[in-house]
Design an enzyme around this catalytic site. Structure first.
Site, mmCIF file in Angstrom:
data_model
loop_
_atom_site.group_PDB
_atom_site.id
_atom_site.type_symbol
_atom_site.label_atom_id
_atom_site.label_comp_id
_atom_site.label_asym_id
_atom_site.label_seq_id
_atom_site.Cartn_x
_atom_site.Cartn_y
_atom_site.Cartn_z
ATOM 1 N N PHE A 38 35.290 43.034 32.539
ATOM 2 C CA PHE A 38 35.413 43.059 31.081
ATOM 3 C C PHE A 38 34.329 42.196 30.424
ATOM 4 C CE2 PHE A 38 37.769 40.328 27.869
ATOM 5 C CZ PHE A 38 37.379 41.077 26.780
ATOM 6 N N GLY A 63 37.008 45.274 38.290
ATOM 7 C CA GLY A 63 35.987 45.855 37.420
ATOM 8 C C GLY A 63 35.805 47.340 37.702
ATOM 9 N N LYS A 116 39.566 32.196 47.946
ATOM 10 C CA LYS A 116 38.292 32.422 48.662
ATOM 11 C C LYS A 116 37.184 32.787 47.682
ATOM 12 C CE LYS A 116 40.035 33.950 53.153
ATOM 13 N NZ LYS A 116 40.310 35.148 53.983
ATOM 14 N N TYR A 170 44.416 30.292 41.192
ATOM 15 C CA TYR A 170 43.381 30.479 40.172
ATOM 16 C C TYR A 170 42.971 29.122 39.585
ATOM 17 C CZ TYR A 170 41.227 32.468 35.917
ATOM 18 O OH TYR A 170 40.372 32.823 34.897
HETATM 19 P P1 NAD Z 1 37.670 40.977 35.022
HETATM 20 O O1 NAD Z 1 38.754 41.018 36.032
HETATM 21 O O2 NAD Z 1 37.537 42.094 34.057
HETATM 22 O O3 NAD Z 1 36.251 40.790 35.718
HETATM 23 C C1 NAD Z 1 36.060 40.102 36.916
HETATM 24 C C2 NAD Z 1 35.051 40.880 37.758
HETATM 25 O O4 NAD Z 1 34.833 40.190 38.993
HETATM 26 C C3 NAD Z 1 35.532 42.286 38.119
HETATM 27 O O5 NAD Z 1 34.521 43.218 37.862
HETATM 28 C C4 NAD Z 1 35.862 42.177 39.601
HETATM 29 O O6 NAD Z 1 35.760 43.407 40.270
HETATM 30 C C5 NAD Z 1 34.854 41.140 40.060
HETATM 31 N N1 NAD Z 1 35.245 40.443 41.288
HETATM 32 C C6 NAD Z 1 36.436 39.854 41.562
HETATM 33 N N2 NAD Z 1 36.417 39.330 42.800
HETATM 34 C C7 NAD Z 1 35.180 39.576 43.312
HETATM 35 C C8 NAD Z 1 34.550 39.297 44.560
HETATM 36 N N3 NAD Z 1 35.192 38.635 45.529
HETATM 37 N N4 NAD Z 1 33.279 39.715 44.752
HETATM 38 C C9 NAD Z 1 32.621 40.394 43.785
HETATM 39 N N5 NAD Z 1 33.163 40.693 42.586
HETATM 40 C C10 NAD Z 1 34.430 40.284 42.358
HETATM 41 O O7 NAD Z 1 37.858 39.580 34.252
HETATM 42 P P2 NAD Z 1 37.100 38.986 32.985
HETATM 43 O O8 NAD Z 1 38.107 38.785 31.939
HETATM 44 O O9 NAD Z 1 35.872 39.747 32.681
HETATM 45 O O10 NAD Z 1 36.703 37.545 33.545
HETATM 46 C C11 NAD Z 1 35.385 37.228 33.920
HETATM 47 C C12 NAD Z 1 35.306 35.748 34.291
HETATM 48 O O11 NAD Z 1 35.664 34.927 33.178
HETATM 49 C C13 NAD Z 1 36.244 35.358 35.432
HETATM 50 O O12 NAD Z 1 35.595 34.416 36.258
HETATM 51 C C14 NAD Z 1 37.399 34.702 34.728
HETATM 52 O O13 NAD Z 1 38.051 33.759 35.551
HETATM 53 C C15 NAD Z 1 36.711 34.051 33.538
HETATM 54 N N6 NAD Z 1 37.650 33.871 32.408
HETATM 55 C C16 NAD Z 1 38.019 34.944 31.644
HETATM 56 C C17 NAD Z 1 38.929 34.749 30.612
HETATM 57 C C18 NAD Z 1 39.367 35.883 29.724
HETATM 58 O O14 NAD Z 1 40.239 35.674 28.878
HETATM 59 N N7 NAD Z 1 38.809 37.070 29.836
HETATM 60 C C19 NAD Z 1 39.456 33.480 30.365
HETATM 61 C C20 NAD Z 1 39.073 32.433 31.190
HETATM 62 C C21 NAD Z 1 38.152 32.625 32.198
#
Ligand code: NAD
Ligand code: UDP
Ligand code: UDP
Length: 344
Positions: A38, A63, A116, A170
């Protein structure tokens, strides 16, 4: 939709969004882990339109290729299907390290994998940054503050996290990621930036993401009961995704090296939030029902964004009303897409 299918089937050529031309001195090679997610996909859009070369690394756990498919085939764009728990050898000038599930049901589904990804995955990206001399931004979270005893939360607050609760994989994973970042900065002179991201919403959230914004909007659009967990008096502060992306870019470009809160300080209870969404969906007949509370749910959350204001000159611009309207429009389209496929 039909046009999109025609492009995917190669019947008409892909037309790309407009991209600025950058000379080789200004153009950077930028790695975005989690770039098909996202937040990552919106960041990729801005970096691409600025004229940089972008490498997306994603394992597609949460994703989707669809989030970045409008760049497929562009000469500045590369996509690598890879799990960052395993080492990765590419070249980059900057790394935005976003790979990690972010929604509670997703990160709780396989807690060991979540740990991990945030520990081994972060070591690999810091190792890569060290080898190639890249600047790296770590996507941390407001969850490092746990169920906070200080309100609003400044960066100086150390947090209140249950280390063995359901959210620990997390919360503690991200806390270790921060510790790793500053250890590599101190010991290996890696240039690190740490963004503590608060609840963010917008188009491209997955319809079954499980977070409150997508759940409530999907329920409201289908006249289903809006499910408030617990009494609904817990609070959150919601930031629109374009504001967050501006903050991430600003942080990467700045010389400020300590953690920075990025979020919108406008705070609502979850009960109020349910009513706001219900009222934004015309003709919505959903009931709002309270139910069982989830374990260790943080009760109050609002960012103190003084550090970002003073050091990045950043603050959110998009109002909740405007951001939710755009998000509702997106989910409406997602719903009609699902109906389209179900009818094929
Ligand atoms: P999301 O789940 O849409 O995106 C995360 C992406 O990481 C996905 O495309 C997923 O496939 C990929 N991914 C997960 N594990 C993986 C791995 N082992 N290897 C390769 N790719 C991997 O989430 P988001 O909302 O876009 O969040 C993005 C980042 O921002 C994350 O690190 C999240 O912790 C952080 N974050 C987001 C929010 C929020 O409200 N959206 C708040 C706090 C922190
Ligand atoms: N690493 C990587 N890509 C690189 C460089 C390193 O994935 O381009 C990984 C490497 O496999 C190692 C980790 O990052 O496990 C940490 O690297 P570092 O150089 O800090 O440690 P070392 O290689 O000495 O264990
Ligand atoms: N929540 C809710 N109903 C839902 C989903 C979430 O009441 O269908 C609540 C959840 O208990 C929490 C808040 O909304 O208090 C935000 O939850 P989310 O999962 O979006 O993010 P969190 O900030 O907890 O990581």
């Amino acid at each position: 939709l039909e046009k999109k299918i025609a492009i995917l089937e190669g019947r008409v050529p892909q037309k790309y969004p407009e991209v600025k031309f950058l000379g080789y001195k200004e153009r950077k090679r930028i790695l975005v882990t989690g770039g098909a997610g996202f937040v990552g996909s919106h960041l990729v859009d801005v970096l691409m339109t600025q004229g940089h070369e972008v490498i997306v690394v994603d394992n597609f756990f949460t994703g989707r290729k669809r989030n970045v498919e409008h760049w497929f085939g562009h000469r500045n764009f590369e996509m690598i299907h890879h799990d960052i728990v395993n080492p990765l050898y590419v070249e980059a000038d900057e790394i935005y390290h976003l790979a990690s599930p972010a929604s509670p049901p997703h990160y709780m589904q396989n807690p060991v994998k979540t740990i991990k990804t945030n520990t081994l995955g972060t070591i690999n990206m810091l190792g890569l940054a060290r080898r190639v001399g890249a600047k790296i931004l770590i996507a941390s979270t407001s969850e490092v503050y746990g169920d906070p005893m200080v309100h609003p939360q400044p960066e100086s607050y150390w947090g209140h996290v249950n280390p063995i609760g359901p959210r620990a994989c997390y919360d503690e994973g991200k806390r270790v990621a921060e510790t790793l970042a500053y250890s590599y900065a101190k010991q290996e002179k890696v240039a690190v930036r740490v963004a503590r991201i608060f609840n963010t919403y917008g188009p491209r959230m997955h319809v079954s993401d499980g977070r409150v914004v997508s759940n409530f909007i999907m329920q409201a659009l289908q006249n289903l009961t809006i499910t408030v967990y617990g009494n609904g008096r817990q609070t959150r502060s919601f930031c629109y995704v374009s504001d967050l992306v501006d903050g991430l870019l600003g942080l990467m470009a700045s010389s400020y090296t300590l953690p920075v809160n990025l979020g919108n300080p406008v705070e609502n209870t979850i009960q109020e939030f349910a009513m706001i969404i219900k009222n934004l969906v015309p003709g919505c007949r959903s009931m709002v029902a309270t139910g069982a509370a989830v374990e260790d749910d943080p009760q109050r959350r609002r960012p103190d964004i003084t550090v970002a204001r003073d050091n990045l000159h950043w603050e959110p611009k998009v109002s909740l009303q405007e951001g939710l309207q755009r998000t509702i429009d997106y989910f409406k389209e997602e719903l009609s897409r699902t109906t389209f496929y179900n009818n094929q």
